[in-house]
Design a protein around this motif. Structure first.
Motif, PDB file in Angstrom:
ATOM      1  N   THR A  22       0.805  -1.219   0.000  1.00 27.40           N
ATOM      2  CA  THR A  22       0.000   0.000   0.000  1.00 27.40           C
ATOM      3  C   THR A  22       0.840   1.272   0.000  1.00 27.40           C
ATOM      4  O   THR A  22       0.630   2.153  -0.854  1.00 27.40           O
ATOM      5  CB  THR A  22      -0.969  -0.012   1.196  1.00 27.40           C
ATOM      6  OG1 THR A  22      -1.802  -1.172   1.104  1.00 27.40           O
ATOM      7  CG2 THR A  22      -1.828   1.230   1.213  1.00 27.40           C
ATOM      8  N   PRO A  23       1.788   1.466   0.913  1.00 28.90           N
ATOM      9  CA  PRO A  23       2.566   2.719   0.856  1.00 28.90           C
ATOM     10  C   PRO A  23       3.451   2.830  -0.381  1.00 28.90           C
ATOM     11  O   PRO A  23       3.695   3.934  -0.873  1.00 28.90           O
ATOM     12  CB  PRO A  23       3.405   2.678   2.142  1.00 28.90           C
ATOM     13  CG  PRO A  23       3.462   1.248   2.527  1.00 28.90           C
ATOM     14  CD  PRO A  23       2.190   0.637   2.069  1.00 28.90           C
ATOM     15  N   LEU A  24       3.943   1.690  -0.899  1.00 31.51           N
ATOM     16  CA  LEU A  24       4.803   1.756  -2.078  1.00 31.51           C
ATOM     17  C   LEU A  24       4.041   2.207  -3.311  1.00 31.51           C
ATOM     18  O   LEU A  24       4.551   2.989  -4.127  1.00 31.51           O
ATOM     19  CB  LEU A  24       5.442   0.385  -2.328  1.00 31.51           C
ATOM     20  CG  LEU A  24       6.464  -0.103  -1.296  1.00 31.51           C
ATOM     21  CD1 LEU A  24       6.915  -1.505  -1.638  1.00 31.51           C
ATOM     22  CD2 LEU A  24       7.652   0.833  -1.218  1.00 31.51           C
ATOM     23  N   VAL A  25       2.816   1.730  -3.454  1.00 31.84           N
ATOM     24  CA  VAL A  25       2.044   2.038  -4.655  1.00 31.84           C
ATOM     25  C   VAL A  25       1.293   3.363  -4.521  1.00 31.84           C
ATOM     26  O   VAL A  25       1.313   4.194  -5.434  1.00 31.84           O
ATOM     27  CB  VAL A  25       1.065   0.887  -4.960  1.00 31.84           C
ATOM     28  CG1 VAL A  25       0.169   1.242  -6.137  1.00 31.84           C
ATOM     29  CG2 VAL A  25       1.831  -0.394  -5.255  1.00 31.84           C
ATOM     30  N   GLU A  26       0.641   3.581  -3.381  1.00 27.20           N
ATOM     31  CA  GLU A  26      -0.197   4.762  -3.234  1.00 27.20           C
ATOM     32  C   GLU A  26       0.603   6.009  -2.857  1.00 27.20           C
ATOM     33  O   GLU A  26       0.255   7.109  -3.284  1.00 27.20           O
ATOM     34  CB  GLU A  26      -1.276   4.499  -2.184  1.00 27.20           C
ATOM     35  CG  GLU A  26      -2.255   3.398  -2.584  1.00 27.20           C
ATOM     36  CD  GLU A  26      -3.362   3.222  -1.569  1.00 27.20           C
ATOM     37  OE1 GLU A  26      -3.339   3.960  -0.554  1.00 27.20           O
ATOM     38  OE2 GLU A  26      -4.240   2.372  -1.772  1.00 27.20           O
ATOM     39  N   TYR A  27       1.631   5.839  -2.048  1.00 24.82           N
ATOM     40  CA  TYR A  27       2.386   7.003  -1.575  1.00 24.82           C
ATOM     41  C   TYR A  27       3.581   7.315  -2.476  1.00 24.82           C
ATOM     42  O   TYR A  27       3.796   8.462  -2.857  1.00 24.82           O
ATOM     43  CB  TYR A  27       2.852   6.757  -0.134  1.00 24.82           C
ATOM     44  CG  TYR A  27       3.659   7.874   0.453  1.00 24.82           C
ATOM     45  CD1 TYR A  27       3.088   9.126   0.692  1.00 24.82           C
ATOM     46  CD2 TYR A  27       5.002   7.697   0.777  1.00 24.82           C
ATOM     47  CE1 TYR A  27       3.838  10.158   1.229  1.00 24.82           C
ATOM     48  CE2 TYR A  27       5.758   8.721   1.318  1.00 24.82           C
ATOM     49  CZ  TYR A  27       5.160   9.950   1.546  1.00 24.82           C
ATOM     50  OH  TYR A  27       5.909  10.971   2.078  1.00 24.82           O
ATOM     51  N   LEU A  28       4.363   6.292  -2.838  1.00 21.89           N
ATOM     52  CA  LEU A  28       5.555   6.507  -3.649  1.00 21.89           C
ATOM     53  C   LEU A  28       5.303   6.348  -5.144  1.00 21.89           C
ATOM     54  O   LEU A  28       6.183   6.669  -5.950  1.00 21.89           O
ATOM     55  CB  LEU A  28       6.661   5.531  -3.222  1.00 21.89           C
ATOM     56  CG  LEU A  28       7.170   5.677  -1.789  1.00 21.89           C
ATOM     57  CD1 LEU A  28       8.248   4.640  -1.500  1.00 21.89           C
ATOM     58  CD2 LEU A  28       7.712   7.073  -1.535  1.00 21.89           C
ATOM     59  N   LYS A  29       4.140   5.820  -5.523  1.00 20.68           N
ATOM     60  CA  LYS A  29       3.780   5.650  -6.946  1.00 20.68           C
ATOM     61  C   LYS A  29       4.776   4.761  -7.684  1.00 20.68           C
ATOM     62  O   LYS A  29       5.246   5.075  -8.780  1.00 20.68           O
ATOM     63  CB  LYS A  29       3.681   7.009  -7.640  1.00 20.68           C
ATOM     64  CG  LYS A  29       2.809   8.025  -6.953  1.00 20.68           C
ATOM     65  CD  LYS A  29       1.361   7.614  -6.892  1.00 20.68           C
ATOM     66  CE  LYS A  29       0.504   8.693  -6.247  1.00 20.68           C
ATOM     67  NZ  LYS A  29      -0.906   8.286  -6.099  1.00 20.68           N
TER      68      LYS A  29
END
Length: 255
Positions: free
Chosen positions: A100-107
């Protein structure tokens, strides 16, 4: 008329020319410059004013921030973090929390390669920050060494957090039961010593066999490392507890 009378009369004339009182409303500079320097400064100031007037009438260009994909000339960057055998099951159980943080936050584009057993990340045209790939690699690397996802995600949000790793044998050459006892002193009964150091220094500690990993700011890691080194060298846990109590008191007063 003597020489003394001549000197007194010249001093009286100089004193007459000076103002008797200082006007407090008048501000004068204490920097004395020659006439040539003053003329040169006035010339430079007039040239700068003319340039500023010319630039005021021209619309200044505005540039958008380059994305990570555009900064590399449209080329994607890759990172691969290998998963150890003992972290394969935790990775599978916490995959959604890591993704979740890799895809949504860091794109970033993320996948797990089952053949090489490694997490692969790639930038795309949606990636905005050029440091996103390095942050993502640090985040996954922190999980692979044993940190919980809730603790490792702090690396994405704060820039002053670091991970430091060292082995027990780097502090003191120990073998066999002596090494086991040193690791036991660091962990404590049911992990009490490790929790005490974590709470006092505001860090996170992972004891993985003879390797110790510390997560926190630079100063806090130094405090925790000193306490762990004292335990490895044979200091009584009670003395370390007392030192940690003093450290916690000082940190509470500071913050």
């Amino acid at each position: 008329m003597t020489a003394a009378d001549v000197q007194d009369s010249s001093m009286d004339m100089m004193m007459d020319n000076l103002p008797q009182t200082v006007d407090p409303t008048t501000l004068t500079s204490r920097i004395i410059q020659s006439d040539s320097i003053q003329r040169e400064d006035r010339t430079n100031d007039s040239d700068n004013d003319a340039d500023d007037m010319q630039m005021d009438g021209v619309d200044q260009p505005t540039f958008q921030k380059l994305s990570a994909h555009a900064a590399r000339g449209g080329k994607a960057e890759y990172r691969r973090i290998r998963c150890p055998a003992h972290r394969y099951t935790p990775l599978r159980e916490n995959w959604e929390q890591l993704l979740t943080p890799l895809v949504e936050y860091l794109k970033l584009q993320v996948r797990f390669n089952t053949r090489t057993r490694s997490v692969e990340m790639k930038t795309s045209r949606h990636t905005l920050d050029t440091s996103s790939l390095q942050k993502g690699a640090d985040f996954i690397g922190a999980f692979m060494v044993g940190f919980e996802p809730q603790d490792a995600v702090a690396l994405l949000r704060l820039d002053d957090l670091y991970i430091e790793s060292f082995k027990v044998t780097d502090v003191k050459i120990l073998r066999g039961d002596h090494l086991s006892r040193a690791i036991g002193r660091v962990a404590g009964q049911d992990g009490k010593t490790r929790f005490a150091i974590e709470n006092a220094t505001r860090t996170r500690i992972v004891v993985a066999d003879s390797r110790i990993h510390l997560l926190g700011s630079y100063g806090n890691i130094r405090l925790a490392r000193n306490a762990i080194c004292d335990l490895i060298l044979g200091a009584p846990p009670g003395k370390v507890y007392n030192n940690m109590r003093n450290v916690a008191k000082r940190m509470n007063e500071r913050y």
